[in-house]
Design a protein around this motif. Structure first.
Motif, short mmCIF file in Angstrom:
data_model
loop_
_atom_site.label_atom_id
_atom_site.label_comp_id
_atom_site.label_asym_id
_atom_site.label_seq_id
_atom_site.Cartn_x
_atom_site.Cartn_y
_atom_site.Cartn_z
N ALA A 531 0.83 -1.20 0.00
CA ALA A 531 0.00 0.00 0.00
C ALA A 531 0.87 1.25 0.00
O ALA A 531 2.03 1.23 0.44
N GLY A 532 0.30 2.36 -0.49
CA GLY A 532 1.07 3.58 -0.59
C GLY A 532 1.53 4.12 0.74
O GLY A 532 2.56 4.80 0.83
N ASP A 533 0.78 3.85 1.81
CA ASP A 533 1.15 4.36 3.14
C ASP A 533 1.88 3.31 3.98
O ASP A 533 2.07 3.49 5.18
N ASP A 534 2.29 2.21 3.36
CA ASP A 534 3.02 1.17 4.09
C ASP A 534 4.37 1.72 4.55
O ASP A 534 5.10 2.35 3.78
N SER A 535 4.69 1.52 5.82
CA SER A 535 5.92 2.09 6.39
C SER A 535 7.18 1.53 5.73
O SER A 535 8.24 2.16 5.78
N ARG A 536 7.08 0.37 5.10
CA ARG A 536 8.24 -0.22 4.44
C ARG A 536 8.66 0.54 3.19
O ARG A 536 9.74 0.32 2.66
N ARG A 537 7.79 1.42 2.72
CA ARG A 537 8.17 2.27 1.57
C ARG A 537 9.08 3.42 1.99
O ARG A 537 9.68 4.06 1.14
N GLU A 538 9.17 3.69 3.27
CA GLU A 538 10.06 4.75 3.76
C GLU A 538 11.46 4.14 3.92
O GLU A 538 11.71 3.36 4.83
N THR A 539 12.35 4.49 3.01
CA THR A 539 13.67 3.85 2.94
C THR A 539 14.80 4.86 3.12
O THR A 539 14.59 6.07 3.02
N VAL A 540 15.97 4.33 3.37
CA VAL A 540 17.19 5.14 3.43
C VAL A 540 17.84 5.09 2.06
O VAL A 540 18.17 4.01 1.56
N ARG A 541 18.01 6.25 1.45
CA ARG A 541 18.58 6.29 0.10
C ARG A 541 20.11 6.38 0.18
O ARG A 541 20.67 7.09 1.01
N ILE A 542 20.78 5.66 -0.72
CA ILE A 542 22.24 5.65 -0.77
C ILE A 542 22.73 6.86 -1.56
O ILE A 542 22.19 7.17 -2.63
N LEU A 543 23.75 7.55 -1.04
CA LEU A 543 24.23 8.76 -1.70
C LEU A 543 24.94 8.45 -3.02
O LEU A 543 24.82 9.19 -3.98
N ASN A 544 25.72 7.36 -3.05
CA ASN A 544 26.45 7.04 -4.28
C ASN A 544 26.20 5.59 -4.70
O ASN A 544 27.06 4.73 -4.59
N PRO A 545 24.96 5.29 -5.14
CA PRO A 545 24.61 3.91 -5.48
C PRO A 545 25.38 3.42 -6.72
O PRO A 545 25.77 4.21 -7.59
N LEU A 546 25.59 2.10 -6.78
CA LEU A 546 26.22 1.52 -7.95
C LEU A 546 25.33 1.69 -9.17
O LEU A 546 25.82 1.94 -10.27
N ASN A 547 24.02 1.55 -8.98
CA ASN A 547 23.06 1.78 -10.05
C ASN A 547 21.70 2.00 -9.40
O ASN A 547 21.54 1.85 -8.18
#
Length: 804
Positions: A531-547
């Motif tokens: 669901a759009g409000d599922d807490s698992r959608r709140e993630t930590v984004r990587i600053l320099n991802p491989l892709n």
């Protein structure tokens, strides 16, 4: 880094054999990955003269040459077009074996006999590309081996350097190490700059707006140069270390780069608008074409070398097409600078450019090499391209970078290394690689003060100097001792025991563990249908991802495990039992670091038993996975587990899933994966999934059961069948039995479920078997009947059941 034996010999007089030099370099920490003897086994490739060149009678693109070797004349068919009669060439005679195990044989080409092959630089391993055969100087003696005649017999070493040794990214740096090995002085290249004409200050100017990113910038102006091919000695020297010749001016900058390790850049002065240089940040989003022909979008994190209007080079990385040295160039502005390593590394990474220049600057170039490299290059350009060097030099260096001063305690060094070196020996070793070392006269202990030159940015602490002492003294000369150790009784923590217990339980159930990356694609949650409000959608984004597919930290292990299932099924591995026990990462409001917690996921699909003639073909179902979950929960001594139908997860089938909890604490879910989710992962067969919170499981675990002696008295069983409402779950029945069983009940099993003929609508029949036993005596029928009657009455009262 590639160096050659002969070139090193120009810096240091040594007589080590090529093999011994390779070994000594490796033992000094400069590991030789490959050693190649240039010209070895090619003595049969000789200098020859073309006495005649005629068109091949049977092929327009071939020529028929008569080749004089000094001991005779042989016919050779050639496919190149850059030769003529009278040229001296490299002839590979019959029997020669060229690089790549290419053997030269007598052959007939379009009806004409060919007794050898006229070679190009590429075919002799001297260059990566060649447009025609190799044309030699006219003064070479006929019949002499080509490599010997050209002085190209050499040994090439490919050295694998660690990132902390930028000082050895040059012939000078490696030669400094060789000089320390053999105890001979290091000879620096001679630099003589012949200036003339006007003053450089009256012809151009340089301003540095970002002194923090460019602490030093120097430049010289050379006017009236003639761009053309480089002399043969320069071409051969560059090719020997893996560099391609471009033109005389660019070749000089590459030569000095390999010789002194300091990057340089040559601008066409006539293309610099307003005739000046400005070192500054570019405008955000500004487009710029680099020398490799690609358009780069610059940002404020970049540092650019600009003229009076805009960028003409990416500082320390690559020049631009708009200021490139071209055949018609006559005036050169030569740049030598020092750039902040962090800035270069960031720009190179973000723009996806890696050059010889950025490779050195991002590791830490030598700020004191700036003027020497500039003068060396200016002198060589004057030698090979002519022109006039303007009087004076621009050298902007507002804040001098002072060398570090570090103290080294000799006794501590000996204690760490297991040596017994005197202070004078430590001083000698450190001075041999260019460090200024002197005794510490103001201290009572034996210590030395070391002034670290700017070409060694890796030496920051005392322990770094101790490592240099070990390296220079010789790792192989450090005595071998057995390490002292203590036997310590280590009791693993509860968390470690829990992790081991889970792994043992899962492996014991026939599962194989998988390990996936901790970062996944943001679109994984859409594939799960969260669901759009599922807490698992709140993630930590990587600053320099491989892709982009690995740009966020995972908050669930389910997507990765379903990808594992999909990939295995694609390889026709259909009977799968996989699990993963790894952390997930949940962002915390106001906190820099996320919350980490272990989760366990397991997937099951395919046959219940391995394929075989004596095994059945039944497929696994929900109850196979439920049995695994029960075994796992039992290993944690959990009691009072509640099984609630419909897990509430959108990626699980609502009618074939359930959730687990203990005292209102959610443990996780299990069930059949929803067909919609299976389709999004490309899975075409039923998959059953278990997802448990390990931390909640560990927190709810009870004490491990202790040993209880077995009763030596016989047991007795009683069977009963009860009529219950369809809505009453089996767990409710077991809960009532648990509360009413008393001390004589040893075990209760539900062994039958019946719906159909004889059973009213909305009812079901459940049969249970109760085993009675006492630890103190043999039970009588009256005692057993009384206990069983009490148990059945409790069921009838609390569940409104009827005895059948």
């Amino acid at each position: 880094m590639i160096v050659t034996y002969n070139w090193l010999n120009e810096f240091v007089d040594f007589n080590l054999s090529p093999e011994e030099l390779s070994h000594r370099l490796t033992m000094a920490g400069l590991e030789v990955d490959a050693m190649e003897r240039l010209g070895d086994g090619l003595d049969n490739v000789v200098v020859a003269r073309l006495s005649s060149v005629e068109s091949h009678p049977g092929a327009d693109r071939l020529t028929l040459c008569q080749v004089e070797t000094g001991s005779g004349t042989v016919p050779v068919v050639c496919g190149a077009r850059n030769h003529k009669a009278g040229d001296l060439v490299a002839l590979a005679q019959v029997g020669s074996v060229l690089p790549g195990d290419f053997k030269i044989k007598k052959s007939k080409i379009r009806g004409e006999v060919s007794m050898g092959m006229l070679c190009s630089e590429k075919e002799l391993g001297l260059a990566e590309e060649a447009e025609g055969i190799m044309i030699l100087s006219a003064d070479l003696p006929l019949g002499q081996p080509v490599f010997e005649a050209l002085g190209l017999k050499d040994v090439r070493y490919e050295i694998g350097l660690t990132p902390n040794r930028p000082d050895c990214l040059s012939l000078l740096g490696v030669a400094r190490e060789v000089a320390a090995m053999v105890g001979k002085p290091l000879k620096m290249p001679s630099v003589v700059v012949e200036e003339g004409g006007g003053s450089i200050d009256s012809l151009t100017s340089v301003s540095v707006e970002e002194a923090g990113l460019c602490p030093r910038y120097a430049a010289r102006l050379i006017r009236g140069v003639r761009i053309g091919p480089s002399p043969e000695w320069l071409v051969r020297r560059l090719e020997a270390v893996g560099q391609r010749s471009i033109n005389n001016v660019v070749d000089v900058t590459n030569y000095v780069l390999m010789e002194l390790g300091h990057p340089l850049h040559a601008f066409d002065f006539s293309l610099l608008r307003q005739g000046r240089i400005v070192v500054r940040r570019p405008q955000e989003g500004q487009a710029f074409n680099t020398l490799d022909g690609a358009e780069r979008i610059l940002g404020s994190y970049n540092l650019a070398i600009c003229d009076g209007v805009g960028p003409v080079a990416l500082a320390g990385i690559m020049g631009g097409e708009n200021s490139e040295v071209q055949p018609e160039t006559t005036d050169i502005l030569l740049e030598s600078a020092y750039f902040n390593p962090v800035s270069i590394r960031r720009s190179s990474k973000r723009l996806g450019i890696h050059s010889e220049s950025s490779h050195r600057f991002e590791r830490g170039a030598d700020v004191d090499m700036v003027p020497l490299a500039l003068d060396r290059a200016a002198s060589l350009i004057h030698e090979v391209a002519g022109g006039e060097i303007a009087r004076g030099v621009i050298d902007i260096y507002p804040n001098r970078i002072e060398p570090r001063r570090i103290s080294l305690e000799v006794q501590r060094s000996n204690r760490i290394l297991g040596l017994d070196l005197e202070q004078q020996e430590v001083l000698r070793l450190l001075r041999s690689i260019g460090l200024e070392a002197e005794p510490a006269t103001d201290r009572e202990d034996e210590a030395v003060y070391v002034t670290v030159p700017t070409f060694r940015p890796d030496l920051e602490r005392e322990i770094d100097l101790i490592e240099e002492v070990a390296r220079l003294h010789g790792y192989d000369r450090i005595p071998v001792t057995m390490p002292a150790g203590r036997m310590i009784c280590h009791q693993p923590a509860e968390h470690q025991r829990g992790v081991s217990s889970v792994r043992e339980a899962m492996v014991g159930a026939g599962f194989s563990e998988v390990t996936n990356y901790s970062f996944i694609a943001p679109g994984a949650w859409d594939k799960l249908g969260l669901a759009g409000d599922d807490s698992r959608r709140e993630t930590v984004r990587i600053l320099n991802p491989l892709n982009e597919d690995q740009s966020v930290m995972r908050t669930s292990l389910v997507p990765s495990l379903l990808e594992n299932v999909s990939r295995n099924l694609a390889y026709r591995l259909g009977d799968l039992r996989l699990f993963e026990l790894r952390p997930v990462f949940r962002p915390l409001a106001g906190e820099e670091l996320p919350e980490e917690g272990l989760r366990l996921v397991a997937a099951l699909c395919g046959r219940r038993e391995p394929e075989g003639w004596a095994q059945g073909a039944e497929k696994v179902d929900f109850f196979d996975l439920k049995g695994v979950a029960e075994t796992l929960l039992e290993s944690f001594s959990l009691s009072g587990v509640q099984w609630q139908s419909d897990a509430g997860e959108l990626f699980l089938h609502p009618g074939k899933s359930c959730s687990l909890s203990v005292k209102a604490s959610q443990l996780g879910t299990l069930g059949e994966v929803h067909p919609r989710t299976l389709e999004s992962f490309g899975i075409d067969q039923p998959v059953f999934l278990l997802d448990l919170d390990f931390e909640a499981l560990l927190k709810a675990s009870g004490e491990r059961p202790g040993f209880r002696p077995l009763s030596r008295y016989p047991d007795t069983e009683r069977d009963s069948a009860l009529l219950l409402d369809e809505e009453v779950p089996a767990q409710r029945l077991l809960d009532v039995l648990e509360g009413a069983k008393g001390k004589l009940v040893e075990d209760v099993v539900l062994f039958d479920l019946y719906r159909g003929k004889g059973i009213p609508e909305g009812k079901k029949s459940i049969a249970l078997r109760v085993r009675y036993r006492s630890a103190e005596k043999t039970l009588t029928d009256d005692e057993i009947n009384a206990a069983h009657e009490k148990l059945i009455k409790a069921l009838c009262k609390k569940l409104e059941a009827q005895v059948r």
